[in-house]
Design a protein around this motif. Structure first.
Motif, PDB file in Angstrom:
ATOM      1  N   LYS A 155       1.042  -1.795   0.335  1.00  0.00           N
ATOM      2  CA  LYS A 155       0.280   0.566  -0.044  1.00  0.00           C
ATOM      3  C   LYS A 155       1.128   1.407   0.179  1.00  0.00           C
ATOM      4  N   MET A 156       0.534   2.045  -0.374  1.00  0.00           N
ATOM      5  CA  MET A 156       1.041   3.560  -0.481  1.00  0.00           C
ATOM      6  C   MET A 156       0.812   4.858   0.503  1.00  0.00           C
ATOM      7  N   PHE A 157      -0.326   4.120   1.137  1.00  0.00           N
ATOM      8  CA  PHE A 157      -0.562   5.296   2.608  1.00  0.00           C
ATOM      9  C   PHE A 157      -0.740   3.655   3.885  1.00  0.00           C
ATOM     10  N   GLY A 158      -1.070   3.684   4.670  1.00  0.00           N
ATOM     11  CA  GLY A 158      -1.095   3.550   5.826  1.00  0.00           C
ATOM     12  C   GLY A 158      -2.725   3.902   6.376  1.00  0.00           C
ATOM     13  N   GLU A 159      -3.401   2.806   7.108  1.00  0.00           N
ATOM     14  CA  GLU A 159      -4.410   3.468   7.505  1.00  0.00           C
ATOM     15  C   GLU A 159      -4.485   4.762   8.392  1.00  0.00           C
ATOM     16  N   ASP A 160      -3.219   4.910   8.878  1.00  0.00           N
ATOM     17  CA  ASP A 160      -3.143   6.670   9.757  1.00  0.00           C
ATOM     18  C   ASP A 160      -3.127   7.471   8.751  1.00  0.00           C
ATOM     19  N   GLY A 161      -2.764   7.269   6.761  1.00  0.00           N
ATOM     20  CA  GLY A 161      -2.094   8.507   6.060  1.00  0.00           C
ATOM     21  C   GLY A 161      -0.919   8.391   5.968  1.00  0.00           C
ATOM     22  N   ARG A 162       0.134   7.176   6.574  1.00  0.00           N
ATOM     23  CA  ARG A 162       1.247   7.704   6.528  1.00  0.00           C
ATOM     24  C   ARG A 162       1.748   7.453   5.019  1.00  0.00           C
ATOM     25  N   PHE A 163       2.900   7.822   4.276  1.00  0.00           N
ATOM     26  CA  PHE A 163       3.754   7.281   3.082  1.00  0.00           C
ATOM     27  C   PHE A 163       4.210   6.485   3.478  1.00  0.00           C
ATOM     28  N   LEU A 164       4.513   5.393   2.591  1.00  0.00           N
ATOM     29  CA  LEU A 164       4.552   4.156   3.294  1.00  0.00           C
ATOM     30  C   LEU A 164       5.955   4.028   2.123  1.00  0.00           C
ATOM     31  N   PRO A 165       5.405   4.329   1.482  1.00  0.00           N
ATOM     32  CA  PRO A 165       7.135   4.031   0.007  1.00  0.00           C
ATOM     33  C   PRO A 165       8.001   4.290   0.617  1.00  0.00           C
ATOM     34  N   GLY A 166       9.739   3.419   0.006  1.00  0.00           N
ATOM     35  CA  GLY A 166      11.190   4.265   0.413  1.00  0.00           C
ATOM     36  C   GLY A 166      11.249   4.434  -0.386  1.00  0.00           C
ATOM     37  N   GLU A 167      12.744   4.914  -0.564  1.00  0.00           N
ATOM     38  CA  GLU A 167      13.280   5.315  -1.699  1.00  0.00           C
ATOM     39  C   GLU A 167      13.313   4.881  -2.474  1.00  0.00           C
ATOM     40  N   LYS A 168      13.708   3.297  -2.600  1.00  0.00           N
ATOM     41  CA  LYS A 168      13.540   2.794  -3.741  1.00  0.00           C
ATOM     42  C   LYS A 168      12.091   2.484  -4.314  1.00  0.00           C
ATOM     43  N   ASP A 169      11.212   2.478  -3.862  1.00  0.00           N
ATOM     44  CA  ASP A 169       9.663   2.502  -4.076  1.00  0.00           C
ATOM     45  C   ASP A 169       9.412   3.986  -5.094  1.00  0.00           C
ATOM     46  N   VAL A 170      10.149   4.507  -4.253  1.00  0.00           N
ATOM     47  CA  VAL A 170       9.579   6.326  -5.314  1.00  0.00           C
ATOM     48  C   VAL A 170      10.623   6.039  -6.541  1.00  0.00           C
ATOM     49  N   LYS A 171      11.512   5.809  -6.899  1.00  0.00           N
ATOM     50  CA  LYS A 171      12.034   5.669  -7.779  1.00  0.00           C
ATOM     51  C   LYS A 171      10.701   4.759  -8.605  1.00  0.00           C
ATOM     52  N   THR A 172      10.733   3.513  -8.716  1.00  0.00           N
ATOM     53  CA  THR A 172       9.569   3.144  -9.538  1.00  0.00           C
ATOM     54  C   THR A 172       8.590   3.528  -9.627  1.00  0.00           C
ATOM     55  N   ILE A 173       8.216   4.684  -8.776  1.00  0.00           N
ATOM     56  CA  ILE A 173       6.939   5.294  -9.189  1.00  0.00           C
ATOM     57  C   ILE A 173       7.493   6.067  -9.997  1.00  0.00           C
ATOM     58  N   LEU A 174       8.169   7.179  -9.852  1.00  0.00           N
ATOM     59  CA  LEU A 174       8.576   8.368 -10.180  1.00  0.00           C
ATOM     60  C   LEU A 174       9.229   7.837 -12.443  1.00  0.00           C
ATOM     61  N   SER A 175       9.967   6.379 -11.910  1.00  0.00           N
ATOM     62  CA  SER A 175      10.558   6.464 -13.397  1.00  0.00           C
ATOM     63  C   SER A 175       8.756   5.620 -14.698  1.00  0.00           C
ATOM     64  N   PHE A 176       8.264   5.457 -13.995  1.00  0.00           N
ATOM     65  CA  PHE A 176       6.833   5.222 -14.906  1.00  0.00           C
ATOM     66  C   PHE A 176       5.681   5.568 -14.871  1.00  0.00           C
ATOM     67  N   TYR A 177       6.320   6.829 -14.310  1.00  0.00           N
ATOM     68  CA  TYR A 177       5.755   8.139 -14.546  1.00  0.00           C
ATOM     69  C   TYR A 177       5.837   9.242 -15.687  1.00  0.00           C
ATOM     70  N   LYS A 178       7.198   9.059 -15.163  1.00  0.00           N
ATOM     71  CA  LYS A 178       8.195   9.596 -16.918  1.00  0.00           C
ATOM     72  C   LYS A 178       8.137   9.053 -18.207  1.00  0.00           C
ATOM     73  N   ARG A 179       7.740   7.794 -17.767  1.00  0.00           N
ATOM     74  CA  ARG A 179       7.092   7.371 -19.286  1.00  0.00           C
ATOM     75  C   ARG A 179       6.272   7.205 -19.216  1.00  0.00           C
ATOM     76  N   LEU A 180       5.673   7.428 -18.704  1.00  0.00           N
ATOM     77  CA  LEU A 180       4.025   7.246 -19.401  1.00  0.00           C
ATOM     78  C   LEU A 180       3.598   8.948 -19.768  1.00  0.00           C
ATOM     79  N   ILE A 181       4.514   9.946 -19.869  1.00  0.00           N
ATOM     80  CA  ILE A 181       4.612  11.307 -20.199  1.00  0.00           C
ATOM     81  C   ILE A 181       5.762  11.063 -21.810  1.00  0.00           C
ATOM     82  N   ASP A 182       6.976  10.307 -20.457  1.00  0.00           N
ATOM     83  CA  ASP A 182       8.333  10.285 -22.784  1.00  0.00           C
ATOM     84  C   ASP A 182       7.568   9.249 -23.613  1.00  0.00           C
ATOM     85  N   GLU A 183       7.453   8.528 -23.063  1.00  0.00           N
ATOM     86  CA  GLU A 183       6.358   7.729 -23.971  1.00  0.00           C
ATOM     87  C   GLU A 183       5.055   8.287 -25.118  1.00  0.00           C
TER      88      GLU A 183
END
Length: 459
Positions: free
Chosen positions: A243-271
């Motif tokens: 999950k990206m957010f916990g029940e308390d609203g806390r952001f759960l991904p670590g830095e490595k996970d954030v890279k995965t999200i950013l990479s996919f987002y950039k690919r959506l725009i670039d392609e």
């Protein structure tokens, strides 16, 4: 005099059928000032002061009697303004002891005004609210009136316990959902057919479509900032099983996970799968610049109706998914809700208006499915009897009901403007090549964690 000076802006923005701009002219302001000055002079000369100052919603009203004057606010488009005012007018005919002053505007103006009203304790007696505002203004349940205390005037039997649970805070019923909402994918089938493509069912299908459409400047899908964020949440949760957010609203991904999200987002725009959110507008769906769009169920009528009128073929698509996923990543929430001010001087009258808005035959007929298919069981029965539930919103609602068992309840933090802006401003730096992914991922992660800390401190 003091009341006039303090409330000059409120008086100038008092609503009539012409909206906020009705009393914004200098001549009108002069007339108001002259009239009130004369009233004060005459009263003082007569040897007495007016017999009371009753607070009604967001406007201080000088009155000589205890009149049941309440105020009501909502946001929406011109069509919504028109039918809502018609409904309120009918309510006043049926309830001549209640005088309703209405306040309305488009979303951006209303949201900003709501912030001012709530912080200054000048909100209207009855108000249309966004689901996230329960968390923003009433975490302990004291920010809005407890509607359970007004059950003699509101027919709560038209709602299930599960329905009402969306509006509960700390055991208090702060608001009642008008309709439910979820992100829904709509496509212009005519465009996909023109390229010999089936409608997307997986994330990879978008990239395959982009390869064929980009030569013509068409994007397979497009969406606004909030939907983009929810789109990325779905991808992250499906592909990682986390999950990206916990029940308390806390952001759960670590830095490595954030890279995965950013990479996919950039690919959506670039392609060229989607335009940037800064380029996107709803009109792109109607004009054929995008072959699909992700919108709230409650927005389906505006988007799909316009596309149909322009010669397109709007259809509801499947949610993109990953085979064998542990989490679907899709969420449901109330589209909009009605609440009553905790400071109202007329709770009974406010409750009667709220009940009319949700459950009356007159209001249900006027509103139809413009805000989505109603939650009220009585309202749904009326629409079925009137054969008035055949619409794009209804089709989207049926899709939502079908998929709802696989969805989680949307947490307010997922559409919090601060969170959305933290993500976008950082992601933009990577997408546009200002900073590398390591720098952006670290900064984005840190700011999300800091925001969570601030949230915890304010609870």
């Amino acid at each position: 005099r003091f009341i006039f000076l303090r409330d000059m802006e409120k008086i100038n923005t008092r609503y009539t059928r012409k909206g906020w701009k009705t009393m914004h002219s200098k001549n009108m302001a002069k007339k108001i000032f002259a009239g009130m000055t004369m009233l004060l002079v005459m009263t003082l000369l007569s040897g007495g002061l007016l017999t009371g100052c009753k607070k009604s919603g967001s406007v201080d009203v000088i009155t000589g009697s205890d009149s049941s004057k309440i105020s009501f606010s909502w946001w929406g488009n011109d069509a919504r303004h028109a039918y809502t005012m018609d409904g309120v007018d009918e309510f006043q005919k049926q309830n001549p002891d209640i005088d309703v002053e209405y306040h309305y505007g488009d979303w951006n103006g209303y949201e900003k005004r709501m912030q001012v009203w709530m912080k200054s304790h000048t909100e209207t007696d009855v108000m249309q609210i966004n689901y996230v505002w329960l968390d923003t203004y009433s975490r302990d349940g004291s920010g809005y009136y407890d509607l359970y205390q007004l059950k003699d005037y509101i027919d709560l039997d038209n709602f299930t316990k599960e329905d009402l649970a969306f509006g509960e805070k700390n055991g208090k019923l702060n608001a009642i959902p008008i309709a439910f909402n979820t992100s829904t994918v709509y496509y212009n089938k005519k465009i996909y057919d023109a390229y010999g493509l089936s409608l997307p069912e997986s994330w990879d299908d978008y990239f395959k479509a982009a390869k064929m459409m980009k030569k013509d400047g068409i994007y397979p899908i497009g969406m606004a900032k909030k939907q983009m964020f929810l789109f990325l949440i779905a991808y992250y949760e499906q592909t990682t099983g986390k999950k990206m957010f916990g029940e308390d609203g806390r952001f759960l991904p670590g830095e490595k996970d954030v890279k995965t999200i950013l990479s996919f987002y950039k690919r959506l725009i670039d392609e060229k799968v989607m335009p940037s959110v800064d380029q996107f507008s709803d009109t792109m769906f109607v004009s054929g610049k995008i072959a699909g769009g992700m919108f709230w169920v409650s927005d389906a009528g505006n988007c799909c109706g316009g596309l149909k009128a322009a010669g397109g073929e709007p259809v509801i698509g499947e949610y993109p998914d990953v085979p064998g996923q542990k989490l679907t990543g899709w969420y449901v929430k109330p589209a909009t809700m009605y609440a009553v001010s905790s400071l109202t001087n007329h709770p009974e009258e406010a409750a009667r208006l709220l009940n009319y808005l949700l459950n009356s035959k007159e209001m249900v007929r006027l509103q139809g499915t413009e805000k989505g298919v109603p939650v009220s069981r009585k309202a749904v029965r009326i629409l079925h009897q009137e054969n008035a539930i055949q619409s794009y919103e209804a089709a989207g609602n049926n899709k939502m009901i079908k998929e709802r068992k696989y969805m989680k309840v949307l947490q307010p933090v997922m559409e919090n403007d601060d969170v959305l802006n933290i993500f976008k401003k950082n992601a933009d730096k990577y997408i546009y090549g200002v900073k590398d992914i390591d720098f952006v991922a670290k900064k984005l992660y840190r700011e999300m964690c800091v925001y969570n800390t601030k949230e915890d401190d304010s609870k």
